[in-house]
Design a protein around this motif. Structure first.
Motif, PDB file in Angstrom:
ATOM      1  N   GLY A 138       0.803  -1.222   0.000  1.00 37.15           N
ATOM      2  CA  GLY A 138       0.000   0.000   0.000  1.00 37.15           C
ATOM      3  C   GLY A 138       0.833   1.268   0.000  1.00 37.15           C
ATOM      4  O   GLY A 138       0.282   2.373  -0.030  1.00 37.15           O
ATOM      5  N   HIS A 139       2.165   1.105   0.037  1.00 36.68           N
ATOM      6  CA  HIS A 139       3.067   2.264   0.017  1.00 36.68           C
ATOM      7  C   HIS A 139       4.066   2.141  -1.137  1.00 36.68           C
ATOM      8  O   HIS A 139       5.209   2.596  -1.020  1.00 36.68           O
ATOM      9  CB  HIS A 139       3.800   2.372   1.352  1.00 36.68           C
ATOM     10  CG  HIS A 139       2.900   2.647   2.513  1.00 36.68           C
ATOM     11  ND1 HIS A 139       2.397   3.899   2.791  1.00 36.68           N
ATOM     12  CD2 HIS A 139       2.380   1.812   3.450  1.00 36.68           C
ATOM     13  CE1 HIS A 139       1.621   3.834   3.861  1.00 36.68           C
ATOM     14  NE2 HIS A 139       1.585   2.580   4.278  1.00 36.68           N
ATOM     15  N   ASP A 140       3.635   1.528  -2.231  1.00 36.58           N
ATOM     16  CA  ASP A 140       4.487   1.376  -3.407  1.00 36.58           C
ATOM     17  C   ASP A 140       4.703   2.725  -4.091  1.00 36.58           C
ATOM     18  O   ASP A 140       4.141   3.755  -3.674  1.00 36.58           O
ATOM     19  CB  ASP A 140       3.854   0.375  -4.376  1.00 36.58           C
ATOM     20  CG  ASP A 140       2.445   0.789  -4.761  1.00 36.58           C
ATOM     21  OD1 ASP A 140       2.297   1.675  -5.631  1.00 36.58           O
ATOM     22  OD2 ASP A 140       1.477   0.248  -4.179  1.00 36.58           O
ATOM     23  N   ILE A 141       5.494   2.730  -5.133  1.00 37.31           N
ATOM     24  CA  ILE A 141       5.850   3.964  -5.835  1.00 37.31           C
ATOM     25  C   ILE A 141       4.619   4.717  -6.329  1.00 37.31           C
ATOM     26  O   ILE A 141       4.579   5.957  -6.304  1.00 37.31           O
ATOM     27  CB  ILE A 141       6.794   3.646  -7.014  1.00 37.31           C
ATOM     28  CG1 ILE A 141       8.160   3.184  -6.470  1.00 37.31           C
ATOM     29  CG2 ILE A 141       6.969   4.853  -7.930  1.00 37.31           C
ATOM     30  CD1 ILE A 141       9.097   2.634  -7.524  1.00 37.31           C
ATOM     31  N   CYS A 142       3.607   3.998  -6.772  1.00 35.22           N
ATOM     32  CA  CYS A 142       2.414   4.627  -7.352  1.00 35.22           C
ATOM     33  C   CYS A 142       1.375   5.038  -6.309  1.00 35.22           C
ATOM     34  O   CYS A 142       0.359   5.645  -6.668  1.00 35.22           O
ATOM     35  CB  CYS A 142       1.763   3.681  -8.363  1.00 35.22           C
ATOM     36  SG  CYS A 142       2.783   3.344  -9.816  1.00 35.22           S
ATOM     37  N   SER A 143       1.580   4.717  -5.066  1.00 35.88           N
ATOM     38  CA  SER A 143       0.563   4.959  -4.040  1.00 35.88           C
ATOM     39  C   SER A 143       0.505   6.438  -3.653  1.00 35.88           C
ATOM     40  O   SER A 143       1.385   7.240  -3.992  1.00 35.88           O
ATOM     41  CB  SER A 143       0.857   4.119  -2.795  1.00 35.88           C
ATOM     42  OG  SER A 143       2.025   4.582  -2.154  1.00 35.88           O
ATOM     43  N   ALA A 144      -0.534   6.787  -2.911  1.00 37.36           N
ATOM     44  CA  ALA A 144      -0.681   8.164  -2.428  1.00 37.36           C
ATOM     45  C   ALA A 144       0.360   8.506  -1.370  1.00 37.36           C
ATOM     46  O   ALA A 144       0.727   9.670  -1.205  1.00 37.36           O
ATOM     47  CB  ALA A 144      -2.087   8.358  -1.864  1.00 37.36           C
TER      48      ALA A 144
END
Length: 296
Positions: A249-255
């Motif tokens: 949930g904290h990947d590069i694309c996440s908010a």
């Protein structure tokens, strides 16, 4: 003969006895509830080993260190502050492979860095390790090259090569851990994994240009890299910190990403490398583990 009735005197005695027993039981329960558990472990001499995901370049950089680019806000420093460890020897270095733990490393600035394991002594009581992704230029092939390309990065075409590199990772890590144990036999050793970099599905502008099958290859390599690390920690008998699962949930694309995208920022984080929020998160994971006594 006349019967002696059970008068008030006898019943009062029974009541008083029951009350005494109750008080004793309650006091015992209160003592158990308030009994202190085992004291939290303390550490005096901490050595941090690892690559750029430990060094955390530009988070911010205060020590170029011949090209190692170590941040004073990387997770080893944050852990040392949190646990009040005065003696931290941070030997993490961007680009490091497992071979650089025992051999001299040539950094991106063309300078030689001494073997990381030289920081260990018999008095070292804490070691964290975050290394392996650079073996045989795995991360460079996976991310660095892709970031610099202006065309599609064909990762799926290299799937067999990635698999062959990962096949060799576990024994290299186990051998490295054994060398750490030889030099620092009293130390508590934690192998810290890498985070999840790509979302479970989909694409975003922060990622290098890849085909859907290339993104899936990237995910597979990221996942298997962590699996090999977990297996190596188990085989070598050291603790494993699962940063990968925690970073979901904290990947590069996440908010709220924990890793920078393909465009770096010299005041925040290098491209496709840890962000401050990610270092804070992994520091909390490590510190929480270290507050718990090691089960032997």
């Amino acid at each position: 003969m006349t019967d002696t009735p059970a008068g008030p005197g006898r019943s009062g005695t029974l009541v008083r006895t029951a009350l005494v027993v109750l008080v004793v039981v309650l006091a015992g329960l209160a003592a158990l509830a308030g009994a202190p558990g085992p004291p939290a472990p303390t550490y005096a001499r901490y050595v941090a080993l690892g690559d750029s995901f430990t060094a955390a370049p530009f988070v911010p950089v205060s020590d170029i260190a011949y090209g190692c680019y170590r941040s004073t806000n990387n997770y080893p420093h944050l852990v040392a502050r949190e646990l009040r460890i005065d003696d931290l020897r941070d030997r993490s270095c961007s680009g490091a492979q497992t071979a650089d733990l025992t051999g001299s490393q040539r950094t991106a600035r063309g300078m030689a860095v001494r073997p990381q394991l030289e920081a260990l002594t018999p008095e070292t009581d804490l070691v964290t390790m975050g290394i392996g992704a650079n073996n045989y230029r795995l991360y460079a092939r996976l991310a660095t090259v892709c970031r610099k390309l202006t065309t599609i990065c064909p990762l799926d075409d290299q799937r067999a090569l990635f698999g062959a590199i990962l096949d060799r990772l576990r024994p290299a890590l186990v051998a490295s851990i054994e060398q750490v144990r030889e030099r620092a036999p009293r130390a508590r050793v934690l192998l810290v994994s890498y985070p999840q970099l790509l979302p479970d599905r989909g694409d975003c502008a922060k990622l290098p240009r890849m085909r859907p099958q290339d993104r899936e290859t990237f995910r597979d390599v990221n996942r298997r890299l962590v699996e090999e690390m977990a297996a190596a920690a188990d085989e070598a008998g050291v603790e494993f910190v699962d940063y990968y699962t925690a970073s979901h949930g904290h990947d590069i694309c996440s908010a709220r990403p924990w890793v920078q995208g393909r465009v770096g920022n010299a005041r925040q984080a290098a491209a496709l490398h840890p962000l401050p929020a990610g270092q804070e998160a992994v520091a909390q994971l490590v510190a929480a583990r270290l507050r718990t006594p090691l089960e032997r």
